[in-house]
Write a protein that holds these residues in place. Structure first.
Motif, PDB file in Angstrom:
ATOM      1  N   THR A  13     -15.389  -3.727   2.244  1.00 34.93           N
ATOM      2  CA  THR A  13     -14.352  -3.217   1.824  1.00 34.93           C
ATOM      3  C   THR A  13     -13.863  -3.376   0.563  1.00 34.93           C
ATOM      4  O   THR A  13     -13.327  -5.226   0.181  1.00 34.93           O
ATOM      5  N   ARG A  63     -10.718  -4.300  -1.757  1.00 35.82           N
ATOM      6  CA  ARG A  63      -9.401  -4.750  -1.172  1.00 35.82           C
ATOM      7  C   ARG A  63      -8.300  -4.678  -3.155  1.00 35.82           C
ATOM      8  O   ARG A  63      -7.323  -4.611  -3.080  1.00 35.82           O
ATOM      9  N   TRP A  66      -6.406  -3.225   4.032  1.00 32.54           N
ATOM     10  CA  TRP A  66      -7.795  -2.063   3.708  1.00 32.54           C
ATOM     11  C   TRP A  66      -7.960  -0.958   4.342  1.00 32.54           C
ATOM     12  O   TRP A  66      -8.520  -0.249   4.098  1.00 32.54           O
TER      13      TRP A  66
END
Length: 67
Positions: A28, A30, A49
């Protein structure tokens, strides 16, 4: 005239295990820092997240916090 622009991504990895044989690595983003030619920076950061909220900052030598 547009000068050189750098883009820096801050990534994190989440590992999910469904059972002993199945595991997922989820990457992911950030945060993103855009470094402008004159030294200023713009950052976009998600503190969690799965959050829908994004914090936007401008300034010099910005960092993305890792929680």
């Amino acid at each position: 005239m547009v000068g050189k622009v750098n883009i820096v991504l801050s990534m994190s990895v989440k590992i999910f295990c469904l059972n002993e044989n199945l595991e997922f690595d989820i990457f992911t983003v950030r945060g993103i820092i855009i470094e402008l030619a004159d030294g200023r920076e713009i950052s976009f950061e998600k503190s969690i997240w799965f959050s829908e909220f994004i914090t936007v900052k401008t300034g010099y030598e910005l960092t993305i916090l890792h929680h």
